[in-house]
Design an enzyme around this catalytic site. Structure first.
Site, short mmCIF file in Angstrom:
data_model
loop_
_atom_site.label_atom_id
_atom_site.label_comp_id
_atom_site.label_asym_id
_atom_site.label_seq_id
_atom_site.Cartn_x
_atom_site.Cartn_y
_atom_site.Cartn_z
N CYS A 1 0.87 -1.11 -0.09
CA CYS A 1 0.09 0.03 0.02
C CYS A 1 0.80 1.24 -0.07
O CYS A 1 2.01 1.21 0.42
CB CYS A 1 -0.92 0.22 1.26
N ARG B 1 5.08 0.33 -6.29
CA ARG B 1 4.91 -0.48 -4.92
C ARG B 1 3.85 -1.80 -5.20
O ARG B 1 3.79 -2.79 -4.33
CB ARG B 1 4.34 0.24 -3.72
N TRP C 1 -3.05 -2.68 -1.59
CA TRP C 1 -2.54 -4.16 -2.17
C TRP C 1 -3.39 -4.95 -1.00
O TRP C 1 -2.65 -4.88 0.19
CB TRP C 1 -1.05 -4.13 -1.90
N ASN D 1 -1.42 1.58 5.83
CA ASN D 1 -0.57 0.55 5.18
C ASN D 1 0.05 -0.43 6.59
O ASN D 1 0.41 0.12 7.28
CB ASN D 1 0.72 1.27 4.63
N GLY D 2 -0.10 -1.60 6.04
CA GLY D 2 0.32 -2.67 7.25
C GLY D 2 -0.88 -3.64 7.34
O GLY D 2 -1.77 -3.83 6.98
N GLU E 1 18.05 -17.22 -9.06
CA GLU E 1 17.40 -15.98 -9.17
C GLU E 1 17.04 -15.71 -10.46
O GLU E 1 15.82 -15.01 -10.92
CB GLU E 1 18.76 -14.82 -9.14
N LYS F 1 13.19 -14.50 -11.50
CA LYS F 1 12.66 -13.44 -12.44
C LYS F 1 11.82 -14.11 -13.24
O LYS F 1 10.85 -13.33 -13.90
CB LYS F 1 13.86 -13.00 -13.00
N GLU G 1 8.42 -14.52 -11.70
CA GLU G 1 7.49 -13.25 -11.30
C GLU G 1 7.14 -12.49 -12.28
O GLU G 1 5.83 -11.96 -12.19
CB GLU G 1 8.10 -12.75 -10.13
N HIS H 1 18.80 -36.53 -9.28
CA HIS H 1 18.32 -37.02 -8.17
C HIS H 1 16.69 -36.81 -8.21
O HIS H 1 16.10 -36.99 -6.98
CB HIS H 1 19.04 -36.45 -6.92
N LYS I 1 6.02 -4.17 -4.12
CA LYS I 1 7.53 -3.83 -4.23
C LYS I 1 8.01 -4.03 -2.95
O LYS I 1 8.97 -4.87 -2.79
CB LYS I 1 7.68 -2.53 -4.87
C1 F6R Z 1 12.08 -10.23 -6.40
C2 F6R Z 1 12.03 -9.42 -5.63
C3 F6R Z 1 11.68 -9.63 -3.92
C4 F6R Z 1 12.34 -8.77 -3.13
C5 F6R Z 1 11.97 -9.45 -1.63
C6 F6R Z 1 12.68 -8.69 -0.67
O1 F6R Z 1 12.30 -9.71 -7.88
O2 F6R Z 1 12.08 -8.22 -5.79
O3 F6R Z 1 11.98 -11.17 -4.05
O4 F6R Z 1 14.02 -9.10 -3.18
O5 F6R Z 1 10.70 -8.87 -1.59
O6 F6R Z 1 12.76 -7.26 -0.67
P1 F6R Z 1 13.80 -6.22 -0.19
O7 F6R Z 1 15.23 -6.62 -0.68
O8 F6R Z 1 13.32 -4.82 -0.26
O9 F6R Z 1 13.94 -6.57 1.28
#
Ligand code: F6R
Length: 605
Positions: A2, A27, A71, A95-96, A478, A482, A485, A501, A600
């Protein structure tokens, strides 16, 4: 997560609120709303984009209001659940998560309040209203309400016929803006750059009152406090898209400069100095007998790479834990452990809680590795290293990851030096490699056209496997994250030696297998793993180095990175994987910067 924007000013603040929400779009959100005072309350809400809310609010003029992008946590995305939530003439954005909302809701329902949404936030609105019956002043009522809330919140409250905005924060970000024409509040600075650079960061438990020309803050004990005014160094351009189609693309291409900025402090250095990590670092790092890295998502993957570096270079045991697991598991604390929290945002609820958990167990050597100065995790830790990636707007983390890796390599080399594990020639070699890193990444970006062609072949696939070995195994993780997501293709990563395995059973002609094949000591082992895939009809997409002996053949596609980069090779090898997922997402037409269901900055558990 949010986003909150609030404004009380001489000017019409409706465009300020809408522009602020636009800046917070990154976000992640599903609905948006505003409440304006004139001096009675007007509330406008919409499901979907801020642009829809903007057209609803076009004709409005107000000097006082709050706005929100939601959100969904409690209750589906819908207009009735969108913020602001109201109780008579009072409106709240939040927010929260309020953890004790069910209990408060039962109490308020018994007192006659009628709920019109499924949210935890509406409880806050009614509770403030109810508290005002005995505690007439809005500010006092908000303070008293915060004393009853369990959980994380940043809230902004307005009420008819009252010239103030009252805000409070606990466990969720909120900062204040001090402008020429008014006072503002927002979840992050990018929303307020349009009106001011003068920011005040609220501390945990603070409650503040904003009027057009003043700010009053009390701390969690209701003691009046002054919080420092900071001049934001964030450039307004940094949050503009410029020539790029998406923030993710912009941020992938910004990596050379983000790395250069992050590594600027070693520009002329002859050695790795602990002072890079804060004034107390020489003492705190020197006494560290082990390292515990805490992080989530992409930041966790950066931690996994760092484990290889720290153990290899410094000879110190290093464990890496998913923050949401560590905070609740019974573990064995070691007071001499250096706890490293990695977070782009510095606000991730689980990472923050995991640091607090480590500290509660007596581990006080804490280091925050973050991209956002003054964020909660930075303030929680004794030491800090700020990556200088600039604002990362795309939900999928890219430049934050590579700058985290650069910072973690600095940490590994610094620990190695302190342990007496680093020879002068190795030190000089690592410093040279770090300084050349921005150029090396720039060279990798030149592979984009070839990767775009590969992306076409992934777009009709439903699954993909990513393989890597050694310190490239986390890079495979990673790459898979990517891809899933932003393109919604199911992707899994394995240490290549694990294939036989179990996961090998999945391999057939419909399963693209992406492999990271740098020219390192494990290449020959990896090639055997790749043969296992080829023999089962799997289509291999191999990212090799210029000098790796991996040949193109039917079913084996090879792209070569310009040069092998030794220990720092993971920083280079993640870049084509970022580009691959970006281009697959483009072909599939997904919302690259705001993938479905994701946010985000994850400020709730
Ligand atoms: C994936 C991504 C998330 C963040 C995770 C931690 O692309 O961005 O997996 O890495 O939510 O976020 P931070 O680094 O802000 O603690």
């Amino acid at each position: 997560m949010c986003g909150i924007v609030a404004a009380v000013a001489e000017r019409n603040i409706v465009p300020v609120l809408i522009e602020g929400l636009r800046k917070l779009e990154y976000r992640g959100y599903d609905s948006a709303g505003v409440a304006l005072l004139n001096p009675t309350l007007t509330r406008l809400r919409s499901v979907g984009r801020v642009a829809e809310l903007a057209s609803l609010a076009e004709a409005q003029v107000a000097h006082h209001g709050i706005a929100h992008t939601r959100w969904a946590t409690h209750g589906v995305p819908s207009e009735r659940n969108a913020h602001p939530h109201v109780s008579e003439g009072l409106a709240v954005v939040h927010n929260g998560i309020i953890e004790n909302y069910a209990e408060l809701k039962a109490e308020l329902t018994a007192a006659g309040y009628v709920f019109t949404s499924d949210t935890d936030t509406e409880v806050v609105a009614h509770l403030i209203q109810h508290t005002q019956k005995t505690n007439n002043d809005l500010f006092d009522a908000v303070f008293a309400t915060t004393q009853r809330l369990i959980g994380a919140y940043a809230i902004a409250v307005i009420q008819e016929w009252d010239d103030r905005i009252v805000v409070a924060r606990q466990g969720a970000p909120l900062l204040l803006g001090v402008g020429e024409e008014g006072r503002y509040a927002a979840s992050d600075a990018s929303a307020l750059l349009q009106v001011t650079r003068q920011m005040i960061y609220l501390e945990e438990g603070d409650v503040a009152e904003l009027k057009r020309g003043s700010v009053r803050i009390v701390d969690r004990n209701h003691v009046a406090v002054e919080r420092a005014l900071h001049e934001s160094s964030l450039s307004a351009d940094a949050v503009e898209l410029g020539e790029y189609a998406h923030y993710m693309q912009k941020e992938i291409f910004e990596q050379p400069q983000a790395l250069a900025a992050t590594l600027e402090m070693i520009g002329g250095a002859q050695s790795f100095s602990p002072n890079l990590f804060g004034t107390d670092a020489p003492e705190l790092l020197a006494g560290a007998k082990s390292v515990l890295i805490l992080a989530c998502g992409t930041s966790f993957h950066a931690g996994l790479v760092a484990r290889y570096w720290i153990e290899q270079l410094a000879g110190i045991p290093c464990s890496v834990e998913i923050a949401s697991e560590y905070r609740y598991r019974v573990s064995v604390p070691h007071p001499d452990t250096l706890v490293v929290a990695i977070s782009q945002s510095g606000e991730t609820a689980d990472t923050l809680a995991s640091v607090k958990h480590a500290k509660a167990q007596g581990m006080m050597r804490t280091l925050a590795l973050c991209n956002v100065p003054e964020s909660a995790i930075v303030r929680e830790c004794a030491l800090r290293f700020l990556t200088r990636a600039g604002p990362e707007i795309g939900v999928a983390s890219t430049k934050a990851f590579t700058t985290q890796l650069a910072a973690l390599f600095l940490l590994a080399a610094t620990l190695a030096k302190q342990q007496g594990h680093l020879s002068a020639s190795d030190e000089a070699e690592h410093l040279t490699a770090l300084r050349h890193l921005p150029v090396a990444v720039q060279n990798v970006l030149a592979l984009e056209d070839d990767i775009r062609a590969w992306a076409q072949r992934f777009s009709d696939k439903h699954h993909a496997l990513f393989l890597g070995r050694g310190h490239h195994f986390p890079i495979a993780l990673e790459g898979a994250l990517k891809l899933k997501e932003i393109s919604y293709i199911h992707a899994e990563a394995y240490a290549a030696g694990e294939l036989k395995h179990g996961p090998l059973a999945l391999v057939d002609e419909d399963m693209p297998v992406v492999s990271i094949a740098p020219n390192d000591a494990l290449l020959e082992k990896l090639k055997s793993n790749l043969k296992e895939v080829a023999a089962r009809g799997g289509e291999l997409y191999v990212f090799a180095d210029a000098d790796s002996h991996v040949d193109e053949e039917p079913g084996v596609h090879v792209l070569r990175l310009p040069e092998h980069y030794g220990l720092l090779s993971p920083v280079l090898h993640v870049v084509p994987l970022q580009l691959l997922s970006y281009h697959v997402a483009l072909v599939k037409g997904t919302d690259v910067d705001k993938p479905r269901n994701l946010a985000k900055s994850v400020t709730v558990e």
